[in-house]
Design a protein around this motif. Structure first.
Motif, mmCIF file in Angstrom:
data_model
loop_
_atom_site.group_PDB
_atom_site.id
_atom_site.type_symbol
_atom_site.label_atom_id
_atom_site.label_comp_id
_atom_site.label_asym_id
_atom_site.label_seq_id
_atom_site.Cartn_x
_atom_site.Cartn_y
_atom_site.Cartn_z
ATOM 1 N N PHE A 16 0.844 -1.203 0.000
ATOM 2 C CA PHE A 16 0.000 0.000 0.000
ATOM 3 C C PHE A 16 0.873 1.244 0.000
ATOM 4 O O PHE A 16 0.707 2.151 -0.828
ATOM 5 N N ALA A 17 1.847 1.322 0.922
ATOM 6 C CA ALA A 17 2.695 2.505 1.030
ATOM 7 C C ALA A 17 3.661 2.611 -0.146
ATOM 8 O O ALA A 17 3.966 3.711 -0.611
ATOM 9 N N THR A 18 4.143 1.462 -0.636
ATOM 10 C CA THR A 18 5.026 1.465 -1.807
ATOM 11 C C THR A 18 4.301 2.061 -3.008
ATOM 12 O O THR A 18 4.849 2.904 -3.733
ATOM 13 N N GLU A 19 3.056 1.642 -3.203
ATOM 14 C CA GLU A 19 2.262 2.145 -4.325
ATOM 15 C C GLU A 19 1.855 3.591 -4.108
ATOM 16 O O GLU A 19 1.799 4.381 -5.057
ATOM 17 N N ARG A 23 2.663 6.349 -6.929
ATOM 18 C CA ARG A 23 1.600 7.157 -7.539
ATOM 19 C C ARG A 23 1.799 8.635 -7.217
ATOM 20 O O ARG A 23 1.474 9.503 -8.033
ATOM 21 N N PHE A 24 2.322 8.930 -6.035
ATOM 22 C CA PHE A 24 2.698 10.299 -5.698
ATOM 23 C C PHE A 24 3.675 10.832 -6.750
ATOM 24 O O PHE A 24 3.564 11.962 -7.223
ATOM 25 N N SER A 25 4.626 10.004 -7.122
ATOM 26 C CA SER A 25 5.629 10.392 -8.111
ATOM 27 C C SER A 25 5.007 10.573 -9.494
ATOM 28 O O SER A 25 5.172 11.613 -10.136
ATOM 29 N N TYR A 26 4.253 9.560 -9.952
ATOM 30 C CA TYR A 26 3.714 9.587 -11.314
ATOM 31 C C TYR A 26 2.692 10.701 -11.503
ATOM 32 O O TYR A 26 2.790 11.510 -12.434
ATOM 33 N N TYR A 27 1.696 10.751 -10.621
ATOM 34 C CA TYR A 27 0.640 11.756 -10.784
ATOM 35 C C TYR A 27 1.149 13.156 -10.491
ATOM 36 O O TYR A 27 0.571 14.141 -10.960
ATOM 37 N N PHE A 154 -7.782 -5.614 -2.130
ATOM 38 C CA PHE A 154 -7.543 -4.816 -3.327
ATOM 39 C C PHE A 154 -8.171 -3.430 -3.200
ATOM 40 O O PHE A 154 -7.652 -2.452 -3.741
ATOM 41 N N THR A 155 -9.284 -3.336 -2.485
ATOM 42 C CA THR A 155 -9.909 -2.033 -2.258
ATOM 43 C C THR A 155 -8.989 -1.141 -1.429
ATOM 44 O O THR A 155 -8.806 0.046 -1.733
ATOM 45 N N ILE A 156 -8.384 -1.716 -0.385
ATOM 46 C CA ILE A 156 -7.426 -0.965 0.436
ATOM 47 C C ILE A 156 -6.251 -0.510 -0.421
ATOM 48 O O ILE A 156 -5.803 0.638 -0.344
ATOM 49 N N PHE A 157 -5.748 -1.414 -1.259
ATOM 50 C CA PHE A 157 -4.626 -1.091 -2.141
ATOM 51 C C PHE A 157 -5.007 0.022 -3.118
ATOM 52 O O PHE A 157 -4.212 0.934 -3.384
ATOM 53 N N TYR A 158 -6.232 -0.052 -3.647
ATOM 54 C CA TYR A 158 -6.714 0.969 -4.596
ATOM 55 C C TYR A 158 -6.795 2.332 -3.918
ATOM 56 O O TYR A 158 -6.564 3.364 -4.546
ATOM 57 N N MET A 159 -7.084 2.328 -2.619
ATOM 58 C CA MET A 159 -7.106 3.587 -1.878
ATOM 59 C C MET A 159 -5.706 4.200 -1.832
ATOM 60 O O MET A 159 -5.548 5.425 -1.871
ATOM 61 N N GLY A 160 -4.677 3.347 -1.754
ATOM 62 C CA GLY A 160 -3.309 3.850 -1.772
ATOM 63 C C GLY A 160 -3.005 4.585 -3.057
ATOM 64 O O GLY A 160 -2.349 5.633 -3.062
ATOM 65 N N ILE A 161 -3.492 4.039 -4.174
ATOM 66 C CA ILE A 161 -3.309 4.679 -5.475
ATOM 67 C C ILE A 161 -3.912 6.072 -5.469
ATOM 68 O O ILE A 161 -3.276 7.058 -5.865
ATOM 69 N N TRP A 198 11.213 2.256 1.320
ATOM 70 C CA TRP A 198 10.171 1.628 2.136
ATOM 71 C C TRP A 198 10.024 0.152 1.775
ATOM 72 O O TRP A 198 9.962 -0.707 2.662
ATOM 73 N N PHE A 199 9.977 -0.152 0.484
ATOM 74 C CA PHE A 199 9.825 -1.536 0.055
ATOM 75 C C PHE A 199 11.034 -2.364 0.504
ATOM 76 O O PHE A 199 10.892 -3.511 0.933
#
Length: 502
Positions: A16-19, A23-27, A154-161, A198-199
């Motif tokens: 979650f935190a890795t993503e 996404r912080f970087s990409y977006y 996956f919903t939790i992970f999607y929230m990370g995005i 982090w990863f």
């Protein structure tokens, strides 16, 4: 002990935190990229015309959806997901810092401004191909096939995005627009470095909640007690990063200096060969009328998918410049950076995704949940409504020649987010249900390709409408509603072709 008190594997929160930071970087860079390209030379930009800037943006975002096909294959066959994530993360970090160099007229790294720009984009595209598909695959590997917590995981992970996409524009966008473009890229690069660190620090937590074995190891290490990468693995990772960085430099140098017509021919040949491979693979692994009918549904829905994303992805192009040039961004004396508007979609996703989950569940309980083709049709309706609002907003500005309220854009993003929730997660789920069992990954690659084409067309919409002397927003409004009407007409046929799949 591999699970938390919530019932989810500990590794989920690592991923979650890795993503989040990726996404912080990409977006972050995506939010101000077009603004940077169109800014005048005096203001540190490239002074490009909007259509040219949109074209570069469109090619970039399209390729971001193509390279994961290759990255996924390499991870499955050779590298494993962990090594692929490190390779992608390091390439993207280097790419962001290389983009930061493009602000300077001259430096000592044998890079011109344009070379820095295109090399940075190339590294981001390749890095994303290694990172993006494999971190999602690792999330799935944390759970057994029948684990009831898998969907919520996956919903939790999607929230990370979406949290990463929400936060980044307030930091990276503000730095880019108010301090200096290079600082926006540097913030994105630092985000990618944090993601990698982090990863690395939490790598041993990414284990299956069922077996306790490490997830994402290379094929030869799968099922062993090995739970982290060793020096030999890191030597391989660094060799890949160095080799791909050098390859990127060579390719970018050729692209900049090659004849444009020849480059177009090369891209066309590669595209035809890629499509040929996909279709041959689909033909060889699809048997029986039921499978062919379902594959036919995927092909038909891919057309509507292209239409949707060709409109939705105006967010990074025409919507971005509209926010920058035509919107009153002054609130209580503070000028809101235009890139902040890129976070509105993420906010609505975070707010509305749980609501949509409840809605689909309730409709299923009363046997009223619309079939997938109808959901696609509704998504196109919401897309058209959003562009209709955008067209009126544009007319309002033209009539008064005064900056308009930011609430116009907020309303547009609301309707487009509702459309996205009817299209994006539904489409991914549909692929896993309708694809022939042997080629689910290939069909997912085909689906990603349709999104890539939609992204590319999004960048061409302004040029197309200007060529035919149409207003861009009215053009896409009509285009979306016509597509929606066609989708509603063919939905009963497509529903029958799904052969019992909802």
């Amino acid at each position: 002990m591999s699970k938390t008190t919530t019932g989810h594997p500990k590794g989920l929160y690592t991923l979650f935190a890795t993503e989040f930071w990726e996404r912080f970087s990409y977006y972050g860079m995506r939010g101000f990229f077009v603004l940077y390209l169109t800014a005048t030379l005096a203001n540190g930009g490239f002074g490009l015309e909007k259509t040219e800037a949109y074209s570069i943006y469109g090619i970039f975002t399209a390729l971001v959806y193509v390279t994961p096909i290759i990255g996924g294959i390499l991870a499955d066959k050779i590298l494993g997901q962990r090594k692929s994530i490190y390779i992608g993360a390091l390439l993207m970090a280097i790419g962001q810092f290389t983009m930061a160099l493009s602000i300077y007229d001259a430096h000592d790294l044998f890079l011109t401004r344009h070379m820095s720009l295109y090399l940075g984009l190339g590294l981001l595209i390749i890095g994303n191909g290694f990172f993006k598909p494999n971190i999602s695959t690792m999330v799935g590997g944390l759970y057994s096939a029948n684990d009831p917590n898998k969907d919520s995981g996956f919903t939790i992970f999607y929230m990370g995005i979406n949290l990463g996409a929400f936060v980044t524009n307030f930091i990276g966008g503000s730095l880019a627009e108010n301090v200096g473009w290079q600082y926006g890229f540097m913030a994105a690069g630092i985000g990618m470095v944090i993601s990698t660190i982090w990863f690395f620090m939490r790598e041993t937590s990414v284990v299956s909640g069922e077996t306790g074995l490490a997830v994402g190891m290379s094929p030869k290490d799968q099922g062993t007690e090995k739970n982290k990468l060793v020096r030999k693995d890191w030597n391989s990772i660094l060799a890949y990063v160095a080799g791909l960085a050098i390859l990127s430099y060579i390719l970018v140098h050729l692209v900049i200096n090659i004849d444009s017509d020849l480059l177009t021919d090369i891209v066309l040949v590669i595209g035809v060969l890629g499509l040929g491979y996909l279709f041959v693979t689909i033909f060889q692994n699809t048997t029986g009328s039921t499978e062919w009918n379902r594959v036919g549904v995927i092909f038909a829905l891919a057309i509507f998918n292209i239409v949707f994303w060709s409109g939705f992805e105006q967010a990074g192009t025409s919507f971005n410049t509209f926010a920058n040039e035509y919107t009153d961004r002054n609130v209580f004396g503070f000028d809101i950076p235009a890139s902040w508007f890129q976070s509105i979609n993420a906010v609505f996703i975070i707010l509305l995704a749980p609501l949509f989950t409840i809605i689909w569940t309730k409709l299923t309980a009363v046997k009223a949940n619309p079939r997938t083709p109808f959901k696609f049709a509704f998504s196109l309706v919401f897309l058209g409504i959003g562009f209709g609002i955008m067209a009126i907003a544009n007319d309002t500005y033209n009539a008064s020649n005064a900056l308009i309220s930011p609430m116009w854009l907020v309303m547009v993003y609301l309707f487009h987010t509702v459309g996205e929730l009817c299209m994006s997660p539904i489409g991914l789920s549909m692929i896993t249900k309708l694809s022939p069992p042997k080629i689910v990954s290939v069909m997912m690659g085909f689906w990603m390709g349709s999104i890539a084409l939609g992204n590319f067309l999004a960048a061409q919409m302004t040029a197309i409408s200007e060529h035919y002397q149409f207003d861009t927003f009215y053009f896409i409004t009509v285009y979306a509603f016509v597509a929606a009407a066609v989708a509603f007409l063919v939905s009963p046929i497509l529903t029958k072709m799904m052969k019992g799949i909802h």
